[in-house]
Design an enzyme around this catalytic site. Sequence first.
Site, PDB file in Angstrom:
ATOM      1  N   CYS A  69      45.296  47.567  44.224  1.00  0.00           N
ATOM      2  CA  CYS A  69      43.870  47.322  44.458  1.00  0.00           C
ATOM      3  C   CYS A  69      43.207  47.204  43.097  1.00  0.00           C
ATOM      4  O   CYS A  69      43.181  48.173  42.323  1.00  0.00           O
ATOM      5  CB  CYS A  69      43.249  48.457  45.266  1.00  0.00           C
ATOM      6  SG  CYS A  69      41.447  48.302  45.471  1.00  0.00           S
ATOM      7  N   CYS A 192      36.512  42.925  46.087  1.00  0.00           N
ATOM      8  CA  CYS A 192      37.960  43.107  46.113  1.00  0.00           C
ATOM      9  C   CYS A 192      38.528  42.511  44.832  1.00  0.00           C
ATOM     10  O   CYS A 192      38.471  41.291  44.623  1.00  0.00           O
ATOM     11  CB  CYS A 192      38.571  42.425  47.337  1.00  0.00           C
ATOM     12  SG  CYS A 192      40.376  42.468  47.366  1.00  0.00           S
TER      13      CYS A 192
END
Length: 255
Positions: A69, A192
């Site tokens: 991530c 993101c």
Amino acid sequence: MFVTKYDANGNDFVIFHDNAKRDRHELAKLLCDRHKGVGADGMVVLIPHADYDFEWEFYNSDGSEASMCGNATRAVAHYAVEHGISVNNRAEFLTGAGVITAEVNGLYVVTDMLPPRIINTAIEAYGLNWWLIDTGVPHLVAEVESLEEFDLEMARSLREEYDANVNIYTVAEDELRLRTYERGVEDETLACGTGMTACYVRAREEGKARDLCVVFPRSGDELYLEYTDGRYRFGGKVSKVFVAELTLDIPHYML
């Protein structure tokens, strides 16, 4: 139990460190719950490692694990430096997708992203051409004329078919804007990092983005992606929202 809540440009995380690996799927679901817990897109646990500053366990809000991530790497690097787990304002740590290095300058953190893998450039669906790119986790990316409408049913369908996050973006030379549907959260998120990187990789490969590009996710925050010396670098500010001592009734087996 003490935890730290971080916000990384619209992605929020619950972070703490521990001495050993264990199954924390249920704990992640509890702490990430926005009504009964702390509330976050994900939970990250820093674990000691023999060769690196640490390794992480990363859980999505639904309790599933993710290998990488991008926004979390920046938040975790800041946490590690602040707690003395990493030194000299530089963090080197192991994720499920590989080793990450990040530089911390105050609240501004730059991560050297993992080398992307362009898997497929010829996916046709919903009237759009999608590329499937792995930037630590898989992302479907498509250029669109406008970001005003993001069909979440379309995104859910593509997410299920390709087991990937889904992104739409617009690009104009040195500015990229995007929206992202994330698996594990199973909804659109405000930002993101790996998705931003995937969109930038495609835009750059198609000659539509320069080697330094400002990026705006749905949160509206300003971030930067740069291609230099064969590496993709991802930079932006993080915010330590709070540190809390939990008084939740957490079953012992979750800890």
